[in-house]
Scaffold this motif. Structure first.
Motif, short mmCIF file in Angstrom:
data_model
loop_
_atom_site.label_atom_id
_atom_site.label_comp_id
_atom_site.label_asym_id
_atom_site.label_seq_id
_atom_site.Cartn_x
_atom_site.Cartn_y
_atom_site.Cartn_z
N MET A 85 28.37 28.48 40.79
CA MET A 85 28.86 29.79 40.38
C MET A 85 30.37 29.75 40.33
N THR A 86 30.99 30.38 39.33
CA THR A 86 32.43 30.29 39.22
C THR A 86 33.12 31.19 40.23
N ARG A 87 32.79 32.45 40.34
CA ARG A 87 33.22 33.31 41.43
C ARG A 87 32.27 34.48 41.50
N ILE A 88 31.93 34.94 42.68
CA ILE A 88 31.08 36.11 42.80
C ILE A 88 31.82 37.24 43.51
N THR A 89 33.11 37.06 43.76
CA THR A 89 33.89 38.10 44.38
C THR A 89 35.09 38.41 43.49
N ARG A 90 35.80 39.45 43.81
CA ARG A 90 36.95 39.85 43.01
C ARG A 90 38.04 38.81 43.12
N LYS A 91 38.62 38.41 41.99
CA LYS A 91 39.70 37.43 42.00
C LYS A 91 40.99 38.12 42.38
N ALA A 92 41.89 37.37 43.00
CA ALA A 92 43.24 37.87 43.23
C ALA A 92 43.92 37.96 41.86
N THR A 93 44.45 39.13 41.55
CA THR A 93 44.97 39.32 40.21
C THR A 93 46.49 39.38 40.15
N ALA A 94 47.13 39.77 41.21
CA ALA A 94 48.58 39.88 41.17
C ALA A 94 49.20 38.50 41.10
N ALA A 95 50.15 38.34 40.22
CA ALA A 95 50.74 37.02 40.05
C ALA A 95 51.39 36.53 41.33
N GLU A 129 24.15 26.18 50.56
CA GLU A 129 23.26 26.42 49.43
C GLU A 129 22.99 27.91 49.32
N SER A 130 23.55 28.51 48.28
CA SER A 130 23.30 29.92 48.01
C SER A 130 22.12 30.01 47.05
N GLY A 131 22.01 31.12 46.35
CA GLY A 131 20.90 31.35 45.44
C GLY A 131 20.49 32.80 45.50
N LEU A 132 19.46 33.14 44.74
CA LEU A 132 18.98 34.52 44.74
C LEU A 132 18.33 34.86 46.08
N ALA A 133 18.64 36.06 46.56
CA ALA A 133 18.08 36.54 47.82
C ALA A 133 17.71 38.01 47.68
N VAL A 134 17.22 38.59 48.75
CA VAL A 134 16.69 39.96 48.73
C VAL A 134 17.46 40.84 49.71
N ALA A 135 17.86 42.02 49.24
CA ALA A 135 18.45 43.03 50.10
C ALA A 135 17.57 44.27 50.09
N THR A 178 25.41 35.30 48.46
CA THR A 178 26.74 35.59 48.96
C THR A 178 27.26 36.94 48.48
N LEU A 179 26.86 37.36 47.28
CA LEU A 179 27.24 38.69 46.80
C LEU A 179 26.54 39.77 47.61
N LEU A 180 25.26 39.57 47.90
CA LEU A 180 24.53 40.54 48.73
C LEU A 180 25.13 40.61 50.13
N ALA A 181 25.52 39.46 50.68
CA ALA A 181 26.14 39.45 52.00
C ALA A 181 27.44 40.23 51.99
N SER A 182 28.21 40.07 50.94
CA SER A 182 29.45 40.83 50.80
C SER A 182 29.16 42.32 50.70
N LEU A 218 28.51 34.97 57.38
CA LEU A 218 27.41 35.37 56.51
C LEU A 218 26.19 35.82 57.30
N GLY A 219 26.00 35.25 58.48
CA GLY A 219 24.83 35.58 59.28
C GLY A 219 24.86 36.94 59.93
N THR A 220 26.01 37.62 59.88
CA THR A 220 26.11 38.94 60.53
C THR A 220 25.43 40.04 59.74
#
Length: 311
Positions: free
Chosen positions: A1-11, A159-165, A231-235, A291-293
């Motif tokens: 995956m390239t990124r699943i969170t918000r990228k830092a955008t400010a130069a 190892e990430s992947g699809l998960a359930v929330a 990892t997105l669900l964990a976030s 992640l485990g929290t």
């Protein structure tokens, strides 16, 4: 995956380097209690962390160059909850699974967790390794054979992947096996659209255009579960206490540690370090305190080193 969170955008953020200088006694193999604002969880991960023996720091190697420099330079996010997130009240404090592993690697080479962070964008990671801007990349960097023609990958380390929330008070859905007959929320144009019907043929699938919309739909009871990248669900669960992640990922997306292409000695060194922290429990402790929290599942079994094409 390239990124699943918000990228830092400010130069300024993209160009700045954050140095984490957490003191440790020279020549010891464990760290004393820190006087910094680091969390108890992070302290427990670093305590007793292994340090490489002198014979593993090969002459004229990347390991030797890092040791002489006195810090490990890492491409790592500053805005990824539970993976690598900067404390806005203390910019020197960056916490999360990737952040902890970077500190553990620094300890292994230097004897102390001196890490300099250079926030990457997805499209700059290969260049940062190729031109020597960073030593390693910890950045949810999925191993692929195509990428492996430009960079080397140690690991996979996770190892990430699809998960359930589900909603936090839901005790009936414990894994993907419980989705048959349920109303399942997915992200539009994500792998979950086709994966859910394969594993739960009688589930009723509803797609939402964005992750926030999907989370709100779950909270509002418009679905029994939400399937998305782990990892997105964990976030999401870290910032929204009304939901939790259940079970382990049911598809595979292997994350590797990015290295400069062709540096076989450094790759072997890091792979041996990964095996060491897995056996010693530091890998599991890092997962448990980050992640485990936000999940009720046990510490996962680390992926086998070199088990993925491109690794």
């Amino acid at each position: 995956m390239t990124r699943i969170t918000r990228k830092a955008t400010a130069a300024g953020i993209l160009l700045a380097a954050v140095t984490l200088a957490i003191s440790a006694c020279s020549g010891t193999t464990s760290l004393p209690g820190s006087d910094s604002s680091a969390s108890a969880g992070a302290d427990s991960v670093l305590t007793g962390a292994p340090v490489a023996s002198a014979d593993l720091i090969l002459p004229n190697s990347t390991m030797e160059a890092i040791k002489k420099r006195g810090k490990l330079v890492v491409a790592e996010a500053l805005d990824a909850p539970l993976l690598s997130q900067q404390d806005p009240t203390n910019p020197d404090q960056v916490t999360g699974f990737d952040a902890d592993l970077a500190k553990l690697l620094a300890i292994y080479i230097l004897g102390k967790p001196n890490v300099e962070i250079v926030p990457p964008a997805s499209e700059t990671r290969e260049a940062m390794l190729q031109n020597g801007t960073v030593d390693v990349v910890f950045n949810t960097y999925t191993i692929t054979e195509e990428r492996a023609t430009q960079v080397d990958f140690a690991g996979p380390y996770f190892e990430s992947g699809l998960a359930v929330a589900v909603k936090s008070d839901n005790d009936t859905i414990k894994s993907v096996k419980d989705l048959d007959g349920k109303h399942v929320i997915v992200g539009a144009n994500t792998p979950a659209v086709t994966a859910v019907p394969e594993v739960a043929p009688t589930a009723k699938v509803t797609a939402f255009a964005t992750d926030p919309a999907a989370v709100q739909a779950l909270i509002q009871g418009r679905g029994d579960a939400y399937v998305q990248d782990y990892t997105l669900l964990a976030s999401d669960a870290a910032s929204e206490k009304q939901i939790k992640v259940v079970g382990a990922p049911f598809t595979k997306e292997p994350y590797g540690i990015g290295l400069k292409h062709g540096d076989s000695d450094f790759k072997s060194f890091i792979n041996e370090w990964l095996k060491t922290i897995q056996k010693g429990g530091q890998w599991g402790q890092a997962w448990k305190t980050t992640l485990g929290t936000v999940t009720d599942s046990a510490i996962p079994t680390p992926p086998e080193i070199g088990s993925v094409p491109g690794s």
